[in-house]
Scaffold this active site. Structure first.
Site, PDB file in Angstrom:
ATOM      1  N   ASP A 231      12.414  -5.021  -2.922  1.00 35.03           N
ATOM      2  CA  ASP A 231      13.011  -3.905  -2.191  1.00 35.03           C
ATOM      3  C   ASP A 231      14.157  -3.328  -3.018  1.00 35.03           C
ATOM      4  O   ASP A 231      13.926  -2.726  -4.054  1.00 35.03           O
ATOM      5  CB  ASP A 231      13.457  -4.370  -0.809  1.00 35.03           C
ATOM      6  CG  ASP A 231      13.802  -3.206   0.111  1.00 35.03           C
ATOM      7  OD1 ASP A 231      13.257  -2.108  -0.085  1.00 35.03           O
ATOM      8  OD2 ASP A 231      14.624  -3.388   1.016  1.00 35.03           O
ATOM      9  N   ARG A 287      17.899   6.151  -6.345  1.00 36.69           N
ATOM     10  CA  ARG A 287      18.882   5.415  -5.533  1.00 36.69           C
ATOM     11  C   ARG A 287      19.895   4.661  -6.395  1.00 36.69           C
ATOM     12  O   ARG A 287      19.961   3.447  -6.364  1.00 36.69           O
ATOM     13  CB  ARG A 287      18.197   4.447  -4.576  1.00 36.69           C
ATOM     14  CG  ARG A 287      17.322   5.117  -3.561  1.00 36.69           C
ATOM     15  CD  ARG A 287      16.888   4.138  -2.480  1.00 36.69           C
ATOM     16  NE  ARG A 287      16.069   4.795  -1.464  1.00 36.69           N
ATOM     17  CZ  ARG A 287      15.610   4.209  -0.370  1.00 36.69           C
ATOM     18  NH1 ARG A 287      15.905   2.942  -0.141  1.00 36.69           N
ATOM     19  NH2 ARG A 287      14.881   4.886   0.498  1.00 36.69           N
TER      20      ARG A 287
END
Length: 409
Positions: A231, A287
């Site tokens: 993740d 991100r």
């Protein structure tokens, strides 16, 4: 009358210390008046400078200059706790606690813990400064639940947490993670896991983050090497606050760093995170970070690769980008550093995203928005930015260091 050589040297040293010293900043609510914030910050600067005790290696990196030039760092490990900067600067970790030496790399049973293992160390109730006897690879069976007032200090050994679930900070505080290789992290299966000497409980399937901060406060992640997790590499959500992420080397990953749980989780409005002196390197997609709601100071980082974007966000975060170096990869889908997500331009044009002193290379550009990003609020930053021209030298040793006893790190 001309000054003596000694006087000139002392004068130069004093001036250097003042220039390198980061300001002391107390956390402030996102809605506090900007002028009052600035006034409060500056009234504490002198007191902060008097107590720094810097060793002044002269790298320009205030964290490294605080401890790395000491050849006796191994006998004074806890000095590191005095060297944090930014919103996580008050993270104590295991300062003033005893030294716990990890001698066993196994993780056979997450409930009945074996003394000498990393899991046994991190769940203790007392403050601990955790170090490693030798090089080791630790493949965890379930996520590692770190209790408050712990430092995981990998200096002096090559320590890898890899190939299984990795580190979770769940409603805990005052944690330092330094000098660890964290990679190839996978979701936990969901199991009964011990989180203190007195308690073990059932935990759901974990996400596969490298470092998951869930409701954590006063957290500092420094000089770690992170890559290729299921993740995020580092995620901070659910009201986490007072965090510094510094001097890390991040590579080969898609969704690198999430700061803020969801657009509807408004408790993250008080989140304050400093991201400083990191190297965002090869094989990263997006991100770096992705922000929601809070206040994020992105300062003196080196961005040498992104495919989609570097810094993004939604739900009206304040992003203060200062003194970074952004090199747009030829593989990048977009040369734009920023991405305003999940909102029309009529909405995100009011979000306070500011770029000051950033170096843009190979067509990179930062789309600024909002008016308040240039207000006094932006000057009340978590630390002072150095010129972007120094980013290369300040981040040259980002990631886990090859420290050895008896020599400088």
């Amino acid at each position: 009358m001309a000054m003596s050589t000694t006087t000139l040297a002392l004068s130069f040293l004093f001036s250097t210390l003042l220039l390198q010293a980061p300001p002391l900043v107390f956390p402030f609510p996102a809605v506090q008046d900007p002028d009052l914030v600035v006034q409060e910050v500056h009234t504490r600067i002198n007191a902060s400078r008097r107590n720094l005790g810097y060793l002044s290696c002269g790298t320009g990196n205030p964290i490294d200059d605080c401890w790395r030039c000491d050849p006796n760092w191994e006998s004074n490990r806890q000095r590191l706790a005095d060297c944090a900067i930014g919103f996580g600067k008050n993270a104590m970790g295991g300062k003033n606690g005893r030294i716990y030496v990890v001698t066993d790399s196994s993780d056979d049973d997450p409930v009945n813990l074996r003394p000498g293992t990393l899991r046994h160390a991190v769940i203790q109730d007392e403050p601990l400064w955790i170090v490693f006897k030798r090089d080791m690879v630790i493949q965890l069976k379930e996520e590692l639940l770190v209790n408050s007032f712990k430092t995981i200090d990998g200096r002096g050994a090559s320590v890898h947490i890899a190939g299984g679930p990795c580190i979770t900070i769940h409603y805990k505080s005052n944690i330092i993670i330094h000098g660890i290789h964290i990679h190839d992290c996978k979701p936990g299966r969901g199991a009964i896991i011990r989180d203190s000497p007195e308690h073990a409980g059932h935990w759901l399937v974990s996400d596969g983050d490298g470092v998951s901060i869930f409701g954590g406060t006063h957290i500092w992640v420094d000089h770690c090497s992170l890559s290729n997790c299921q993740d995020g590499l580092i995620d901070a959500i659910h009201g986490s606050n007072a965090i510094t992420i510094s001097n890390n080397f991040l590579t080969h990953h898609d969704k690198v760093m999430l700061l803020g749980h969801s657009d509807s989780y408004t408790q993250d409005k008080d989140m304050q995170v400093t991201i400083a002196f990191n190297h965002f390197g090869e094989g990263l997609v997006q991100r770096m970070p992705r922000c929601r709601h809070g206040y994020f100071h992105v300062v003196n980082n080196d961005y040498t690769h992104w495919e989609m974007y570097a810094i993004g966000g939604s739900a009206n975060p304040t992003i203060n980008s200062q003194g970074n170096r952004f090199l747009a990869s030829n593989l990048a889908v977009r040369k734009e550093v920023t991405k305003h997500e999940d909102a029309p331009e009529s909405e995100w044009k009011n979000w306070n995203w500011r770029s000051e002193g950033d170096l843009m290379l190979n067509g990179a550009y930062f789309r600024q928005s909002g008016a308040g990003a240039s207000s006094p609020y932006a000057r009340a930053s978590s630390l002072s930015a150095r010129p972007s021209s120094l980013v290369g030298s300040m981040t040259a040793t980002a990631g886990a260091l090859g420290c050895r006893k008896g020599s400088h790190c």
